[in-house]
Motif scaffolding. Structure first.
Motif, PDB file in Angstrom:
ATOM      1  N   GLU A   1       0.840  -1.183   0.000  1.00 51.05           N
ATOM      2  CA  GLU A   1       0.000   0.000   0.000  1.00 51.05           C
ATOM      3  C   GLU A   1       0.881   1.240   0.000  1.00 51.05           C
ATOM      4  N   TRP A   2       0.722   2.076  -1.028  1.00 50.56           N
ATOM      5  CA  TRP A   2       1.583   3.251  -1.165  1.00 50.56           C
ATOM      6  C   TRP A   2       0.885   4.483  -0.612  1.00 50.56           C
ATOM      7  N   LEU A   3       1.678   5.484  -0.270  1.00 53.54           N
ATOM      8  CA  LEU A   3       1.107   6.775   0.093  1.00 53.54           C
ATOM      9  C   LEU A   3       0.416   7.348  -1.138  1.00 53.54           C
ATOM     10  N   ASP A   4      -0.701   8.071  -0.912  1.00 48.95           N
ATOM     11  CA  ASP A   4      -1.527   8.514  -2.041  1.00 48.95           C
ATOM     12  C   ASP A   4      -0.830   9.529  -2.942  1.00 48.95           C
ATOM     13  N   ASP A   5       0.037  10.366  -2.354  1.00 50.74           N
ATOM     14  CA  ASP A   5       0.594  11.444  -3.177  1.00 50.74           C
ATOM     15  C   ASP A   5       1.788  11.015  -4.042  1.00 50.74           C
ATOM     16  N   ILE A   6       2.109   9.741  -4.055  1.00 48.24           N
ATOM     17  CA  ILE A   6       3.193   9.286  -4.922  1.00 48.24           C
ATOM     18  C   ILE A   6       2.604   8.892  -6.278  1.00 48.24           C
ATOM     19  N   ASP A   7       3.193   9.459  -7.332  1.00 42.29           N
ATOM     20  CA  ASP A   7       2.723   9.169  -8.686  1.00 42.29           C
ATOM     21  C   ASP A   7       3.371   7.869  -9.155  1.00 42.29           C
ATOM     22  N   ARG A   8       2.556   6.808  -9.267  1.00 43.52           N
ATOM     23  CA  ARG A   8       3.137   5.508  -9.609  1.00 43.52           C
ATOM     24  C   ARG A   8       2.996   5.183 -11.090  1.00 43.52           C
ATOM     25  N   SER A   9       2.407   6.109 -11.871  1.00 42.65           N
ATOM     26  CA  SER A   9       2.191   5.812 -13.287  1.00 42.65           C
ATOM     27  C   SER A   9       3.524   5.827 -14.042  1.00 42.65           C
ATOM     28  N   ASP A  10       3.508   5.310 -15.265  1.00 41.92           N
ATOM     29  CA  ASP A  10       4.721   5.290 -16.073  1.00 41.92           C
ATOM     30  C   ASP A  10       4.878   6.556 -16.913  1.00 41.92           C
ATOM     31  N   ASP A  11       3.910   7.499 -16.781  1.00 43.43           N
ATOM     32  CA  ASP A  11       3.982   8.717 -17.597  1.00 43.43           C
ATOM     33  C   ASP A  11       5.251   9.494 -17.273  1.00 43.43           C
ATOM     34  N   ILE A  12       5.821  10.061 -18.329  1.00 47.61           N
ATOM     35  CA  ILE A  12       7.019  10.866 -18.119  1.00 47.61           C
ATOM     36  C   ILE A  12       6.613  12.326 -17.983  1.00 47.61           C
ATOM     37  N   VAL A  13       6.948  12.918 -16.843  1.00 48.27           N
ATOM     38  CA  VAL A  13       6.587  14.310 -16.591  1.00 48.27           C
ATOM     39  C   VAL A  13       7.773  15.186 -16.973  1.00 48.27           C
ATOM     40  N   LYS A  14       7.557  16.018 -18.005  1.00 51.51           N
ATOM     41  CA  LYS A  14       8.684  16.803 -18.501  1.00 51.51           C
ATOM     42  C   LYS A  14       8.804  18.152 -17.821  1.00 51.51           C
ATOM     43  N   GLU A  15       7.669  18.766 -17.549  1.00 53.51           N
ATOM     44  CA  GLU A  15       7.669  20.144 -17.063  1.00 53.51           C
ATOM     45  C   GLU A  15       8.161  20.209 -15.620  1.00 53.51           C
ATOM     46  N   ILE A  16       9.165  21.061 -15.363  1.00 54.09           N
ATOM     47  CA  ILE A  16       9.699  21.208 -14.011  1.00 54.09           C
ATOM     48  C   ILE A  16       9.008  22.389 -13.351  1.00 54.09           C
ATOM     49  N   LYS A  17       8.148  22.099 -12.373  1.00 55.59           N
ATOM     50  CA  LYS A  17       7.344  23.166 -11.763  1.00 55.59           C
ATOM     51  C   LYS A  17       8.075  23.843 -10.613  1.00 55.59           C
ATOM     52  N   LEU A  18       8.911  23.078  -9.884  1.00 53.76           N
ATOM     53  CA  LEU A  18       9.508  23.612  -8.665  1.00 53.76           C
ATOM     54  C   LEU A  18      10.632  24.603  -8.968  1.00 53.76           C
ATOM     55  N   SER A  19      10.847  25.521  -8.028  1.00 52.96           N
ATOM     56  CA  SER A  19      11.973  26.453  -8.150  1.00 52.96           C
ATOM     57  C   SER A  19      13.232  25.774  -7.621  1.00 52.96           C
TER      58      SER A  19
ATOM     59  N   MET B   1      17.354  12.377 -18.603  1.00 54.63           N
ATOM     60  CA  MET B   1      17.520  13.692 -19.213  1.00 54.63           C
ATOM     61  C   MET B   1      16.764  14.741 -18.401  1.00 54.63           C
ATOM     62  N   ILE B   2      15.548  14.386 -17.985  1.00 56.57           N
ATOM     63  CA  ILE B   2      14.764  15.333 -17.181  1.00 56.57           C
ATOM     64  C   ILE B   2      15.450  15.534 -15.830  1.00 56.57           C
ATOM     65  N   GLY B   3      15.967  14.436 -15.267  1.00 55.26           N
ATOM     66  CA  GLY B   3      16.709  14.523 -13.998  1.00 55.26           C
ATOM     67  C   GLY B   3      17.867  15.493 -14.101  1.00 55.26           C
ATOM     68  N   VAL B   4      18.568  15.431 -15.235  1.00 54.88           N
ATOM     69  CA  VAL B   4      19.704  16.341 -15.447  1.00 54.88           C
ATOM     70  C   VAL B   4      19.208  17.787 -15.498  1.00 54.88           C
ATOM     71  N   GLN B   5      18.072  17.999 -16.194  1.00 51.36           N
ATOM     72  CA  GLN B   5      17.510  19.354 -16.269  1.00 51.36           C
ATOM     73  C   GLN B   5      17.174  19.873 -14.875  1.00 51.36           C
ATOM     74  N   ILE B   6      16.634  18.980 -14.035  1.00 48.27           N
ATOM     75  CA  ILE B   6      16.262  19.390 -12.675  1.00 48.27           C
ATOM     76  C   ILE B   6      17.517  19.806 -11.907  1.00 48.27           C
ATOM     77  N   LEU B   7      18.557  18.975 -12.009  1.00 42.67           N
ATOM     78  CA  LEU B   7      19.805  19.284 -11.295  1.00 42.67           C
ATOM     79  C   LEU B   7      20.403  20.597 -11.787  1.00 42.67           C
ATOM     80  N   LYS B   8      20.334  20.801 -13.130  1.00 44.77           N
ATOM     81  CA  LYS B   8      20.861  22.037 -13.709  1.00 44.77           C
ATOM     82  C   LYS B   8      20.142  23.241 -13.137  1.00 44.77           C
ATOM     83  N   LYS B   9      18.821  23.112 -13.036  1.00 47.34           N
ATOM     84  CA  LYS B   9      18.011  24.216 -12.510  1.00 47.34           C
ATOM     85  C   LYS B   9      18.364  24.469 -11.041  1.00 47.34           C
ATOM     86  N   ALA B  10      18.554  23.372 -10.290  1.00 49.94           N
ATOM     87  CA  ALA B  10      18.812  23.512  -8.847  1.00 49.94           C
ATOM     88  C   ALA B  10      20.104  24.258  -8.567  1.00 49.94           C
TER      89      ALA B  10
END
Lengths: 280, 443
Positions: B105-123, B187-196
């Motif tokens: 049983e997972w916590l509800d706010d974890i996205d378990r789908s296989d969809d790839i989320v490209k848009e980085i919303k966080l600052s 690739m998205i992970g790299v973008q996130i790190l670059k932004k951070a």
């Protein structure tokens, strides 16, 4: 002929002149050293083991001469006889201290503590203990690589080839403490030598819970507190599943030795017990 | 295409990547999980659950204590049965939370789908906070808390972000599989790190023995801005942080310094993937890819394992321990440690379980040093291993410090290259521990 006379004159007058200069320089830079330091150093054993906490015997002699109160100082190698001799020479009084001896607090022989893996790294306890917990199930016990043997300057400790545990030669051990310092598992302890060399100690340093300790080693202290209960002199304390006998309180009654279910409490140099006649 | 590398030292062990073509399989959690409170460099986390508590997957079970520390999350759902000392793979007992698995049983706010989320919303600040909250640590081996690396200290400036995809250690293929199967996420992970950390370009360093990975990364690179693929020479320890920085930027991290001193920040492929999962999918670090390999294993495996699963289970999946096994190693053959307790649970930084053949696992009998200086030529840190060993043997640790024993990266090149079978690294590791202890006490 003239040349010879001239040479002799010049050289001897130079010699006299330099001697005068040397004399004054020596007076100017004279360092006074208490002659007693050398005398006391003569009395000391001269082993330079560092057991007293000083760099060597001469440094210790210096401390003996300079300090007015020498009751805290002790040469473990010479013991009270040497200390008394030195104190007498200096007109001071040495504290009376019981002779000590190193004891190895581990009974994990090959039989009691089977090897679970093979260590092939550098033959050094220090290296082994930085690498992992050891080649047996017990993570507290002796690693058996012999750092204490290397550290001993008196050749008083050796590894028993049968048990693979270090053993102390009572004749040779001077309680200098170098093995205590070098043991990464803190197994070796300096304890009172005891009357007629008789002593009782807990030969284990395992702090695991009873069941876990027993599983890894047949001779482990399991913290069952039976010894504590049977002791009439409050000499035994139990902390984190491990018994410890305070040798200032212990009266060598040997009750705890028979009580211990794992034979973790050791007695040394006692005569064999008389067979008790049970009155029925 | 210019192939880069570091200048001094290094060795060329056969790479043995026999598990490279096995796709990542997920291991369903079952039985009992033991999750250590200290799976990272720094202060151990403090438990926030008690015996008998019910936990869900992704729930925080231990909180970081201090800046250099990491949160621990439950990797399974079930009941906490114990919080006690557990022996790790080296037999050293450490505090761990034991959880009996009940369902998944997972916590509800974890996205378990296989969809790839490209848009980085966080600052940038939010990303660093998210990384810290998710308990991310460096998955390259050292398990250094990731948020510490991302927080650039005042007065320093990050100029280079380097993604460590060298995977120079023989046998290991977990990073390679991630690159092959989760390229987009990386690739998205790299973008996130670059932004951070606020750098325009990121460099991904890959050894040339992984041509497929380089091809795959290059083919996807066009879709993302500011990503450079840097092919690296196949040479161990190419993936050592300092060696990688030297290869990519030609800058040398000073003795006792950190990569940020030369403006570089290095993250591993595994960590980058976890950053993606944490930031875009809200999933804390609860699983990682573990290579289960060995020359005599029937089926080579790359397994996605929940943190805290007993290694005996992984070995079971791989068909048990073959007769010919000499030792079980956690990690690769060069830097991994032989496990004295193969029943130990996995940790966040467990990258592989390697079963070495008996014939290959024993060390040769040491003989006296012949002064051939092969160890000196092999040392990638420009140290003198033969000297450090002698100093360590004589317990001259102050002298060891003058000879920079603390700069040793424990890569094992010296011992590997020694024709006299001298256990050089064993001794140097001792010096290193003692020197670091001395330095700490001086503060």
């Amino acid at each position: 002929m003239e040349t010879i006379i001239f040479t002799v004159l010049v050289l001897s007058s130079m010699g006299v002149l330099l001697a005068v200069i040397l004399y004054f320089v020596a007076q100017k830079f004279k360092v006074f050293e208490d002659p007693r330091i050398d005398e006391v150093a003569e009395i000391l054993p001269g082993a330079n083991c560092g057991g007293c906490g000083y760099a060597g015997c001469r440094a210790f002699a210096e401390a003996l001469v300079k300090n007015d109160d020498i009751s805290t100082l002790l040469c473990p190698v010479g013991g009270s006889s040497v200390m008394n001799k030195a104190a007498e020479h200096l007109g001071k009084t040495a504290a009376v201290k019981d002779p000590l001896i190193a004891v190895v607090r581990c009974s994990g022989s090959c039989e009691a503590r089977p090897r679970t893996n093979l260590f092939e790294g550098a033959k050094s306890c220090a290296v082994m203990s930085t690498t992992y917990s050891g080649d047996t199930g017990c993570s507290f016990g002796c690693l058996g690589q012999g750092d204490c043997v290397v550290a001993c300057t008196f050749d008083a400790i050796y590894i028993n080839p049968e048990t693979l545990l270090p053993e102390v030669d009572e004749e040779k051990c001077t309680a200098c403490g170098s093995c205590v310092k070098v043991c990464p598992k803190f197994i070796i302890e300096l304890r009172k030598k005891g009357p007629k060399n008789r002593r009782i100690y807990v030969s284990c340093v395992n702090k695991d819970k009873g069941g876990v300790a027993r599983k890894s080693c047949g001779a482990a202290c399991i913290g069952c507190i039976k010894c504590q209960k049977v002791c009439a002199f409050d000499a035994i304390t139990i902390a984190s599943n491990l018994a410890y006998i305070d040798n200032t309180k212990c009266r060598l009654c040997r009750k705890c030795v028979t009580e211990c279910p794992t034979n973790a409490i050791r007695e040394l140099n006692f005569p064999p017990k008389k067979q008790e006649v049970k009155s029925e | 295409m210019k192939i880069k590398t570091f200048k001094h030292g290094g060795i060329h062990p056969y790479d043995n990547k026999i598990s490279a073509e096995s796709t990542i399989e997920t291991v369903a959690p079952e039985g009992v999980m033991q999750i250590f409170l200290s799976q990272h460099i720094g202060a151990p986390a403090a438990p926030v659950v008690a015996k008998g508590d019910k936990v869900k997957v992704g729930q925080l079970i231990a909180k970081a204590t201090g800046f250099v520390s990491a949160n621990i999350h439950s990797s399974v759902s079930g009941t906490v049965t114990n919080i006690d000392l557990v022996a790790d793979h080296l037999g050293i007992k450490k505090e761990a939370i034991t959880i009996k698995v009940e369902g998944d049983e997972w916590l509800d706010d974890i996205d378990r789908s296989d969809d790839i989320v490209k848009e980085i919303k966080l600052s940038a600040e939010e990303i660093v906070k998210k990384v810290a909250d998710s308990g991310l640590v460096g998955l390259g081996g050292a398990a250094f808390p990731s948020h510490v690396k991302l927080s650039v200290p005042p007065g320093k400036k990050a100029e280079y972000l380097i993604i460590n995809a060298a995977e120079c250690e023989p046998y290991l293929t977990s990073d390679y599989r991630l690159m092959m199967e989760h390229t987009e996420e990386l690739m998205i992970g790299v973008q996130i790190l670059k932004k951070a950390i606020g750098v325009p370009v990121a460099y991904i360093g890959v050894e040339v023995n992984k041509p497929k990975a380089i091809e795959k990364l290059n083919s996807l690179r066009s879709g993302y801005e500011g990503i450079e693929i840097v092919p690296l020479k196949k040479k161990y320890p190419q993936g050592g942080e300092k060696q990688l920085i030297k290869a990519v930027t030609n800058r040398e991290v000073p003795s006792g310094g950190l990569p940020i001193d030369v403006g570089a920040i290095v993250h591993n492929v595994g960590t980058t993937f976890s950053v993606y999962e944490a930031v875009q999918k809200n999933k804390p670090l609860i699983d990682n890819v573990v290579t289960v390999t060995g020359k005599d294993i029937s089926v080579q495996r790359n397994l996605l394992v929940r943190v805290g699963a007993p290694v005996s289970r992984l070995l079971e999946i791989a068909g048990g321990i073959p007769e010919s096994t000499g030792k079980v190693i956690f990690g690769g053959p060069m830097m991994g440690k032989a496990a004295s307790n193969p029943n130990a649970p996995t940790q966040k930084s467990t990258s592989a379980v390697l079963l070495m053949l008996d014939g290959e696992s024993h060390r040769g009998k040491p003989s006296p040093c012949v002064r051939c200086s092969r160890c000196v030529s092999a040392c990638p840190m420009n140290l003198e291993p033969y000297l450090l060993k002698r100093l360590s043997e004589r317990k001259l640790f102050e002298e060891s410090e003058k000879n920079s024993a603390h700069d040793c990266i424990e890569c094992g090149c010296c011992a590997y290259s020694c024709p006299a079978n001298i256990p050089l690294l064993d001794y140097i590791r001792l010096s290193k521990t003692e020197v670091l202890k001395m330095k700490r006490n001086r503060k």
